[in-house]
Design a protein around this motif. Structure first.
Motif, PDB file in Angstrom:
ATOM      1  N   HIS A  29     -11.444 -26.537 -13.472  1.00 47.51           N
ATOM      2  CA  HIS A  29     -12.774 -26.802 -12.926  1.00 47.51           C
ATOM      3  C   HIS A  29     -13.146 -25.902 -11.751  1.00 47.51           C
ATOM      4  CE1 HIS A  29     -11.202 -30.741 -14.498  1.00 47.51           C
ATOM      5  NE2 HIS A  29     -12.284 -30.584 -15.222  1.00 47.51           N
ATOM      6  N   VAL A  30     -12.143 -25.486 -10.977  1.00 45.18           N
ATOM      7  CA  VAL A  30     -12.410 -24.758  -9.725  1.00 45.18           C
ATOM      8  C   VAL A  30     -11.436 -23.596  -9.605  1.00 45.18           C
ATOM      9  CG1 VAL A  30     -12.253 -24.919  -7.199  1.00 45.18           C
ATOM     10  CG2 VAL A  30     -13.333 -26.764  -8.494  1.00 45.18           C
ATOM     11  N   ALA A  31     -11.923 -22.456  -9.121  1.00 40.66           N
ATOM     12  CA  ALA A  31     -11.022 -21.328  -8.851  1.00 40.66           C
ATOM     13  C   ALA A  31     -11.378 -20.702  -7.511  1.00 40.66           C
ATOM     14  CB  ALA A  31     -11.128 -20.283  -9.964  1.00 40.66           C
ATOM     15  N   CYS A  32     -10.352 -20.413  -6.728  1.00 41.22           N
ATOM     16  CA  CYS A  32     -10.513 -19.687  -5.466  1.00 41.22           C
ATOM     17  C   CYS A  32      -9.781 -18.365  -5.597  1.00 41.22           C
ATOM     18  CB  CYS A  32      -9.927 -20.489  -4.304  1.00 41.22           C
ATOM     19  SG  CYS A  32     -10.782 -22.039  -4.024  1.00 41.22           S
ATOM     20  N   ASN A  33     -10.546 -17.290  -5.706  1.00 36.72           N
ATOM     21  CA  ASN A  33      -9.949 -15.962  -5.862  1.00 36.72           C
ATOM     22  C   ASN A  33      -9.834 -15.333  -4.485  1.00 36.72           C
ATOM     23  OD1 ASN A  33      -9.719 -16.145  -8.709  1.00 36.72           O
ATOM     24  ND2 ASN A  33     -11.944 -15.954  -8.812  1.00 36.72           N
ATOM     25  N   ASN A  34      -8.661 -15.503  -3.921  1.00 34.01           N
ATOM     26  CA  ASN A  34      -8.448 -15.293  -2.489  1.00 34.01           C
ATOM     27  C   ASN A  34      -7.423 -14.209  -2.177  1.00 34.01           C
ATOM     28  OD1 ASN A  34      -8.106 -16.450   0.446  1.00 34.01           O
ATOM     29  ND2 ASN A  34      -6.071 -16.547  -0.495  1.00 34.01           N
ATOM     30  N   ALA A  35      -6.619 -13.798  -3.160  1.00 30.28           N
ATOM     31  CA  ALA A  35      -5.578 -12.793  -2.892  1.00 30.28           C
ATOM     32  C   ALA A  35      -6.206 -11.525  -2.334  1.00 30.28           C
ATOM     33  CB  ALA A  35      -4.811 -12.479  -4.175  1.00 30.28           C
ATOM     34  N   GLY A  36      -5.568 -10.951  -1.337  1.00 31.87           N
ATOM     35  CA  GLY A  36      -6.106  -9.719  -0.778  1.00 31.87           C
ATOM     36  C   GLY A  36      -5.116  -9.048   0.150  1.00 31.87           C
ATOM     37  N   ILE A  37      -5.395  -7.780   0.427  1.00 36.17           N
ATOM     38  CA  ILE A  37      -4.581  -6.995   1.369  1.00 36.17           C
ATOM     39  C   ILE A  37      -5.522  -6.291   2.345  1.00 36.17           C
ATOM     40  CG2 ILE A  37      -2.615  -6.654  -0.184  1.00 36.17           C
ATOM     41  CD1 ILE A  37      -3.767  -3.896  -0.900  1.00 36.17           C
ATOM     42  N   SER A  38      -4.968  -5.899   3.490  1.00 34.81           N
ATOM     43  CA  SER A  38      -5.848  -5.327   4.515  1.00 34.81           C
ATOM     44  C   SER A  38      -6.145  -3.844   4.272  1.00 34.81           C
ATOM     45  CB  SER A  38      -5.256  -5.522   5.906  1.00 34.81           C
ATOM     46  OG  SER A  38      -3.956  -5.018   5.967  1.00 34.81           O
ATOM     47  N   GLY A  39      -5.342  -3.196   3.440  1.00 31.92           N
ATOM     48  CA  GLY A  39      -5.629  -1.795   3.126  1.00 31.92           C
ATOM     49  C   GLY A  39      -5.243  -0.859   4.266  1.00 31.92           C
ATOM     50  N   PRO A  40      -5.488   0.433   4.085  1.00 30.24           N
ATOM     51  CA  PRO A  40      -5.060   1.403   5.089  1.00 30.24           C
ATOM     52  C   PRO A  40      -5.879   1.337   6.377  1.00 30.24           C
ATOM     53  CG  PRO A  40      -6.362   2.480   3.387  1.00 30.24           C
ATOM     54  CD  PRO A  40      -6.161   1.066   2.931  1.00 30.24           C
ATOM     55  N   ALA A  41      -5.190   1.452   7.519  1.00 23.40           N
ATOM     56  CA  ALA A  41      -5.880   1.568   8.805  1.00 23.40           C
ATOM     57  C   ALA A  41      -6.082   3.060   9.042  1.00 23.40           C
ATOM     58  CB  ALA A  41      -5.029   0.957   9.911  1.00 23.40           C
ATOM     59  N   ALA A  42      -7.207   3.574   8.563  1.00 20.84           N
ATOM     60  CA  ALA A  42      -7.433   5.023   8.624  1.00 20.84           C
ATOM     61  C   ALA A  42      -8.919   5.318   8.639  1.00 20.84           C
ATOM     62  CB  ALA A  42      -6.785   5.704   7.407  1.00 20.84           C
ATOM     63  N   ALA A  43      -9.280   6.388   9.318  1.00 18.73           N
ATOM     64  CA  ALA A  43     -10.669   6.851   9.301  1.00 18.73           C
ATOM     65  C   ALA A  43     -11.016   7.349   7.894  1.00 18.73           C
ATOM     66  CB  ALA A  43     -10.849   7.976  10.317  1.00 18.73           C
ATOM     67  N   VAL A  44     -12.306   7.322   7.575  1.00 23.81           N
ATOM     68  CA  VAL A  44     -12.748   7.687   6.229  1.00 23.81           C
ATOM     69  C   VAL A  44     -12.171   9.035   5.802  1.00 23.81           C
ATOM     70  CG1 VAL A  44     -14.777   8.358   4.878  1.00 23.81           C
ATOM     71  CG2 VAL A  44     -14.833   6.264   6.258  1.00 23.81           C
ATOM     72  N   ARG A  45     -12.207  10.017   6.709  1.00 20.95           N
ATOM     73  CA  ARG A  45     -11.777  11.373   6.300  1.00 20.95           C
ATOM     74  C   ARG A  45     -10.277  11.445   6.028  1.00 20.95           C
ATOM     75  NH1 ARG A  45     -12.172  15.080  11.775  1.00 20.95           N
ATOM     76  NH2 ARG A  45     -10.548  13.992  12.918  1.00 20.95           N
ATOM     77  N   ASP A  46      -9.520  10.413   6.487  1.00 17.51           N
ATOM     78  CA  ASP A  46      -8.060  10.451   6.339  1.00 17.51           C
ATOM     79  C   ASP A  46      -7.514   9.498   5.272  1.00 17.51           C
ATOM     80  OD1 ASP A  46      -7.900  12.282   8.451  1.00 17.51           O
ATOM     81  OD2 ASP A  46      -7.912  10.646   9.929  1.00 17.51           O
ATOM     82  N   ILE A  47      -8.369   8.697   4.645  1.00 20.51           N
ATOM     83  CA  ILE A  47      -7.857   7.698   3.688  1.00 20.51           C
ATOM     84  C   ILE A  47      -7.232   8.404   2.481  1.00 20.51           C
ATOM     85  CG2 ILE A  47      -8.493   5.853   2.079  1.00 20.51           C
ATOM     86  CD1 ILE A  47     -10.755   5.118   4.010  1.00 20.51           C
ATOM     87  N   GLU A  48      -6.004   8.008   2.163  1.00 20.84           N
ATOM     88  CA  GLU A  48      -5.337   8.601   0.998  1.00 20.84           C
ATOM     89  C   GLU A  48      -5.783   7.878  -0.262  1.00 20.84           C
ATOM     90  OE1 GLU A  48      -1.186   8.694   1.900  1.00 20.84           O
ATOM     91  OE2 GLU A  48      -1.501  10.086   3.580  1.00 20.84           O
ATOM     92  N   LEU A  49      -5.939   8.649  -1.334  1.00 24.02           N
ATOM     93  CA  LEU A  49      -6.514   8.091  -2.560  1.00 24.02           C
ATOM     94  C   LEU A  49      -5.686   6.927  -3.106  1.00 24.02           C
ATOM     95  CD1 LEU A  49      -8.954   8.431  -4.338  1.00 24.02           C
ATOM     96  CD2 LEU A  49      -7.647  10.045  -5.743  1.00 24.02           C
ATOM     97  N   ASP A  50      -4.372   7.028  -3.031  1.00 24.76           N
ATOM     98  CA  ASP A  50      -3.520   5.938  -3.537  1.00 24.76           C
ATOM     99  C   ASP A  50      -3.806   4.635  -2.809  1.00 24.76           C
ATOM    100  OD1 ASP A  50      -2.343   7.533  -5.323  1.00 24.76           O
ATOM    101  OD2 ASP A  50      -0.358   7.601  -4.366  1.00 24.76           O
TER     102      ASP A  50
END
Ligand code: NAD
Length: 250
Positions: A82-103
């Motif tokens: 009846h109910v779903a909470c889709n909550n799984a997540g990660i914070s991702g890279p702490a990096a400026a846009v120009r430095d974010i690695e594609l992986d």
């Protein structure tokens, strides 16, 4: 409201764990999925020991196998969803846009956005067959505003908001309400890890991150999820709800 069957992804820790406890405490049967088996098994045991109903399923929400396994377990064990909470997540890279690695970019989008798509694809037909219900996805206040040096996370959470609103429109006349929570800075293991485990930095994040001058609690986010999934929110769908001590109002 009679007891329902609830699936929570990322249910072993932080906000997800608070959701599991809150739904179980009001008498719902909860299937909690996570990749952290030790914490997930322990939480299911805690809920059962307190007189509630919970089952742990080791499931990677970012794969269709994991998304399907959670729904299959709910249907096998309880005969409905009846109910779903889709909550799984990660914070991702702490990096400026120009430095974010594609992986790191692709991993963040996979876990934070694609998981919500895959889980809803598995859940919607099961909820429809069970007579309707509600879905709450977890985005972030970073899904409403930009965050310097967290662009992958912020972009992923903006996408969760758009995905939720679009799905809500598709299902508005078919008995499934779909909303999205946008928590602010909440005291969880994720936030603690993000500040390198430093308690002073954690407190400072609360002081400076919200007009209320404090961190939120996982229980305050779970309370909003409970309400969004309740009959009291029967006319609410496609809503991005900030639970952030006022941060989005700044
Ligand atoms: P947390 O790290 O305490 O809990 C997240 C849980 O998700 C963990 O148990 C982890 O094992 C699980 N998980 C991670 N990847 C997974 C996957 N692929 N499949 C299944 N489970 C997986 O974090 P939290 O702070 O409770 O975050 C929960 C949600 O709330 C996340 O989506 C996060 O982005 C969001 N959020 C958190 C905050 C905050 O300040 N803590 C603010 C806004 C939004």
């Amino acid at each position: 409201m009679s007891a329902r069957v609830v699936v929570v992804t990322g249910g072993a820790s932080g906000i997800g764990a608070a959701m599991v406890r809150a739904f179980a405490a009001q008498g719902d049967a909860v299937v909690l999925g996570d990749i952290d088996e030790v914490a997930g098994v322990a939480l299911a045991q805690e809920v059962v020991a307190a007189g509630g109903t919970a089952r742990f399923v080791r499931a990677d929400a970012a794969t269709s196998e994991g998304a399907d396994a959670l729904v299959a377990d709910a249907l096998d064990a309880f005969g409905a969803l009846h109910v779903a909470c889709n909550n799984a997540g990660i914070s991702g890279p702490a990096a400026a846009v120009r430095d974010i690695e594609l992986d790191a970019w692709e991993r963040t989008l996979r876990v934070n956005v694609t998981s919500v798509l895959l889980c809803m694809q598995a859940q919607l037909p099961a909820i429809e067959r069970s007579g309707g219900g509600a879905i709450v996805n977890t985005a972030s206040v970073a899904g409403l505003v930009g965050v310097p040096n967290m662009a992958a996370y912020s972009a992923s959470k903006h996408a969760v908001v758009g995905l939720t609103r679009s799905a809500a429109l598709e299902w508005a006349r078919k008995g499934i309400r779909i909303n999205v929570l946008c928590p602010g800075t909440v005291r969880t293991p994720m936030l603690r890890a993000y500040v390198g485990g430093d308690e002073d930095l954690l407190e400072a994040a609360g002081r400076h991150g919200s007009p209320m001058g404090r961190l939120g609690t996982p229980e305050e986010i779970a309370g909003a999820a409970l309400w969004l999934c309740s009959d009291a929110a029967g006319y609410v769908t496609g809503h991005a709800m900030a639970v952030d001590g006022g941060a989005a109002a700044m």
